[in-house]
Design an enzyme around this catalytic site. Structure first.
Site, short mmCIF file in Angstrom:
data_model
loop_
_atom_site.label_atom_id
_atom_site.label_comp_id
_atom_site.label_asym_id
_atom_site.label_seq_id
_atom_site.Cartn_x
_atom_site.Cartn_y
_atom_site.Cartn_z
N GLU A 112 0.86 -1.20 0.00
CA GLU A 112 0.00 0.00 0.00
C GLU A 112 0.89 1.24 0.00
OE1 GLU A 112 -3.14 -0.03 2.89
OE2 GLU A 112 -3.95 -1.93 2.17
N HIS A 228 -8.93 10.39 2.07
CA HIS A 228 -8.57 9.26 1.20
C HIS A 228 -8.71 9.74 -0.24
CE1 HIS A 228 -8.24 5.32 -0.53
NE2 HIS A 228 -7.99 4.81 0.67
N ARG A 267 -0.84 9.15 1.43
CA ARG A 267 -2.19 9.61 1.07
C ARG A 267 -2.34 11.12 0.96
NH1 ARG A 267 -5.77 5.41 4.47
NH2 ARG A 267 -5.34 3.71 3.05
N HIS A 324 -11.45 10.56 5.76
CA HIS A 324 -11.30 9.13 6.00
C HIS A 324 -10.87 8.78 7.41
CE1 HIS A 324 -10.73 5.01 4.77
NE2 HIS A 324 -9.46 5.02 5.12
N ARG A 359 -1.62 9.54 8.58
CA ARG A 359 -1.51 8.12 8.93
C ARG A 359 -0.98 7.27 7.78
NH1 ARG A 359 -5.75 3.55 8.60
NH2 ARG A 359 -6.55 4.92 6.99
C1 LIG Z 1 -14.00 2.56 4.66
C2 LIG Z 1 -12.85 2.45 5.62
C3 LIG Z 1 -11.77 1.63 5.32
C4 LIG Z 1 -10.70 1.52 6.21
N1 LIG Z 1 -9.66 0.68 5.91
C5 LIG Z 1 -8.68 0.48 6.83
C6 LIG Z 1 -7.67 -0.50 6.63
O1 LIG Z 1 -7.66 -1.22 5.63
N2 LIG Z 1 -6.71 -0.65 7.59
C7 LIG Z 1 -6.68 0.09 8.73
O2 LIG Z 1 -5.77 -0.08 9.57
N3 LIG Z 1 -7.65 1.03 8.95
C8 LIG Z 1 -8.63 1.23 8.05
N4 LIG Z 1 -9.62 2.15 8.29
C9 LIG Z 1 -9.61 2.86 9.57
C10 LIG Z 1 -10.03 1.92 10.69
O3 LIG Z 1 -11.11 1.12 10.24
C11 LIG Z 1 -10.46 2.68 11.94
O4 LIG Z 1 -9.53 3.67 12.26
C12 LIG Z 1 -10.54 1.76 13.14
O5 LIG Z 1 -11.25 0.61 12.82
C13 LIG Z 1 -11.20 2.47 14.32
O6 LIG Z 1 -11.53 1.50 15.29
P1 LIG Z 1 -12.21 1.96 16.64
O7 LIG Z 1 -12.50 0.72 17.41
O8 LIG Z 1 -11.41 3.01 17.28
O9 LIG Z 1 -13.59 2.66 16.19
P2 LIG Z 1 -14.83 2.05 15.40
O10 LIG Z 1 -14.50 0.78 14.75
O11 LIG Z 1 -15.37 3.14 14.55
O12 LIG Z 1 -15.89 1.72 16.56
C14 LIG Z 1 -16.52 2.74 17.31
C15 LIG Z 1 -17.62 2.11 18.17
O13 LIG Z 1 -18.07 3.05 19.14
C16 LIG Z 1 -19.51 3.05 19.18
N5 LIG Z 1 -19.94 4.34 19.72
C17 LIG Z 1 -19.64 5.59 19.24
N6 LIG Z 1 -20.17 6.52 20.05
C18 LIG Z 1 -20.80 5.87 21.07
C19 LIG Z 1 -21.53 6.29 22.22
N7 LIG Z 1 -21.69 7.59 22.51
N8 LIG Z 1 -22.03 5.34 23.05
C20 LIG Z 1 -21.86 4.02 22.79
N9 LIG Z 1 -21.17 3.57 21.71
C21 LIG Z 1 -20.65 4.48 20.86
C22 LIG Z 1 -19.88 2.78 17.72
O14 LIG Z 1 -21.22 2.34 17.62
C23 LIG Z 1 -18.87 1.69 17.39
O15 LIG Z 1 -19.30 0.45 17.90
C24 LIG Z 1 -10.70 2.28 7.40
C25 LIG Z 1 -11.77 3.11 7.70
C26 LIG Z 1 -12.85 3.19 6.83
C27 LIG Z 1 -13.99 4.09 7.18
#
Ligand SMILES: Cc1cc2nc3c(=O)[nH]c(=O)nc-3n(C[C@H](O)[C@H](O)[C@H](O)COP(=O)(O)OP(=O)(O)OC[C@H]3O[C@@H](n4cnc5c(N)ncnc54)[C@H](O)[C@@H]3O)c2cc1C
Length: 484
Positions: A112, A228, A267, A324, A359
């Site tokens: 990547e 992105h 990016r 993104h 990132r």
């Molecule tokens: C389309 C896309 C593709 C991506 N591809 C990649 C990749 O290939 N590789 C990589 O490393 N990263 C990638 N990323 C980034 C990566 O997915 C995220 O940075 C990472 O998954 C974030 O994880 P997290 O657990 O912090 O948050 P999230 O996975 O967003 O989870 C947040 C959680 O908090 C909950 N929540 C939010 N507010 C509240 C509240 N007030 N009360 C209760 N629950 C709440 C939500 O419902 C959810 O369950 C991508 C992102 C996107 C959008």
């Protein structure tokens, strides 16, 4: 006296990992929908970066992360997180994540942008769902985790000393409940939904930043957000993502038929180049037709494009940059501790220093696992003296709900207006007057969480007059007293 429960908020990869790793003491896991609902983790296509091949090393992974982040990351944090990446992938294999394999049985590694080696472990092009589902399965099976679904946290409560003492939760039926606790881990994800053009779930409104900042937690680098370069430019909200791995496999970017950029640069560089073409009135398209077996290798992308009437094997795909990822967030130390006693932050809501000003692709799933585990280990052993290293917040950014800026604060700004405001003021290119206008527009509405977080972002962008990484100021003014 029995210890009050550890509360983890959010069921993306970071929250799930934290809850799973809270063994043996355990925790209550609160999440807005059912487990993994609204989690960007489920949408990740590319995968998780780790130095696993014989020609790679954790030192090279660290160097690429540092370079992609415009040398603005925290070098010790970068070394620590990239250093454990191979072990994180081995852990995920133990949890039965079905990573793609090379013919010799080793994990297949994709290339990547910004990576000097092929180092992204993936499960087809639905890597995030594979990893997150495996962790969710482990959490469901874990007797030490009490999962409470349809529990949206609306407020953190702090005692007179400023330490966390509870969370206010809105249940599915709309009723409110207070859970008393002295330990909360925020794992609420990013804030891309605050922009009109985004690849994030539209529910990703940065509520974790609002919850934390309202109890006085320090936030940093909120203006450092990643665009992105290849969101599919069709009328969809959020915008479908065309994974960077397509470019790693040979897809080309063309503007009015001609290539204009090295597609495998970090990016921020590619997004700025695409934006320049678009603002000059040209149309930018991604050409993935030359990739061998493209539809088989990228089935999720093939499905997304087909939903918009486009054939990945035959059509040129219109693209534009879209919000993104958020590099900034709630400032934390190595154990996830914020500046507020009893409050940890993990995953995308946190600002660890790993990403600097941009990132490196596929480093955030890695960060989610590493920070989730570190915070769990710290929170279950913490005994009451808060020795975090994060400096206190700038008091000017802290707005409690009862201490709002102006009478109009009780009237929320329609979300569509918040999104348009950030899109135009905090896009790929920014300038002082537009940012000042955005701050002024949002300020009277900071009683509303979405407007408050947007205000913090615009304010942070305004306060940083120099371009760095993904933060590109067209006015690029030097701070007072600094000469060129
Ligand atoms: C389309 C896309 C593709 C991506 N591809 C990649 C990749 O290939 N590789 C990589 O490393 N990263 C990638 N990323 C980034 C990566 O997915 C995220 O940075 C990472 O998954 C974030 O994880 P997290 O657990 O912090 O948050 P999230 O996975 O967003 O989870 C947040 C959680 O908090 C909950 N929540 C939010 N507010 C509240 C509240 N007030 N009360 C209760 N629950 C709440 C939500 O419902 C959810 O369950 C991508 C992102 C996107 C959008």
């Amino acid at each position: 006296m029995a210890r009050r429960p550890l509360v983890v908020i959010g069921s993306g990869l970071a929250g799930l990992t934290c809850a799973w790793a809270s063994d043996p003491q355990g925790c209550i896991l609160l999440t807005a929908g059912v487990l993994t609902d609204g989690a960007a983790s489920m949408w990740a296509q590319g995968g998780i970066a780790a130095a696993l091949s014989p020609d790679d090393s954790t030192a090279l992974h660290a160097e690429d992360t540092w370079r992609a982040g415009a040398f603005a990351g925290d070098r010790a944090v970068i070394d620590r997180i990239t250093g454990v990446a191979p072990e994180v992938v081995r852990l995920l294999v133990e949890l039965e994540v079905p990573f793609d394999r090379a013919p010799d049985g080793s994990i297949d590694l994709a290339l990547e942008g910004g990576h000097s080696r092929s180092r992204v472990a993936h499960a087809g092009d639905h890597s995030g769902a594979a990893v997150t589902t495996a962790m969710a399965r482990a959490v469901r099976a874990a007797p030490h985790v009490e999962v409470r679904e349809h529990h949206t946290v609306t407020r953190l409560l702090a005692d007179a000393s400023g330490a966390v003492c509870g969370v206010e939760v809105r249940r599915r039926d709309g009723s409110l409940e207070v859970i008393e606790t002295d330990r909360v881990v925020l794992a609420t994800g990013g804030m891309g939904g605050l922009w009109a053009h985004t690849t994030n779930p539209t529910t990703a409104l940065g509520q974790g930043v609002a919850l934390a900042a309202r109890v006085g937690a320090r936030t940093d680098d909120l203006h450092l957000v990643q665009f992105h370069p290849t969101a599919l430019d069709v009328a969809a909200d959020p915008m479908p993502l065309l994974t960077e791995a397509l470019r790693g496999a040979g897809a080309k970017l063309v503007s009015d038929g001609a290539r204009f950029v090295d597609e495998l640069q970090p990016r921020d560089v590619v997004a700025a180049a695409v934006w320049e073409q678009l603002t000059e009135g040209r149309t930018v398209r991604l050409d993935a037709r030359g990739i061998n077996r493209v539809a088989t290798r990228f089935p999720a992308v093939a499905e997304l494009t087909a939903a918009s009437g486009l054939d990945l094997t035959r059509d040129l795909l219109p693209v534009r940059p879209a919000l993104h990822y958020s590099m900034g967030g709630v400032t934390v130390d190595d154990t996830g501790r914020s500046s507020v006693p009893g409050l940890w932050a993990v995953g995308e809501v946190s600002r660890t220093g790993l990403h600097g000003a941009n990132r490196l692709a596929s480093n955030s799933l890695l960060e989610a696992v590493v920070t989730g585990r570190a915070a769990a280990a710290d929170a279950i052993t913490w005994t009451g003296v808060w020795r975090g290293s994060v400096r206190p917040a700038d008091p000017a950014t802290v707005r409690t709900r009862t201490c709002t800026a102006a009478p109009a604060a009780s009237r929320p700004l329609p979300l569509a207006q918040v999104r348009e405001t950030l899109d135009s003021a905090c896009g790929v290119l920014r300038d002082g007057p537009t940012l000042q206008a955005a701050v002024d527009c949002l300020e009277p509405h900071v009683g509303d969480d979405a407007a408050y977080v947007a205000w913090l972002i615009a304010r942070s962008a305004l306060a940083h007059p120099l371009s760095v990484g993904a933060h590109r100021r067209t006015d690029n003014v030097l701070p007072e007293g600094v000469s060129a």
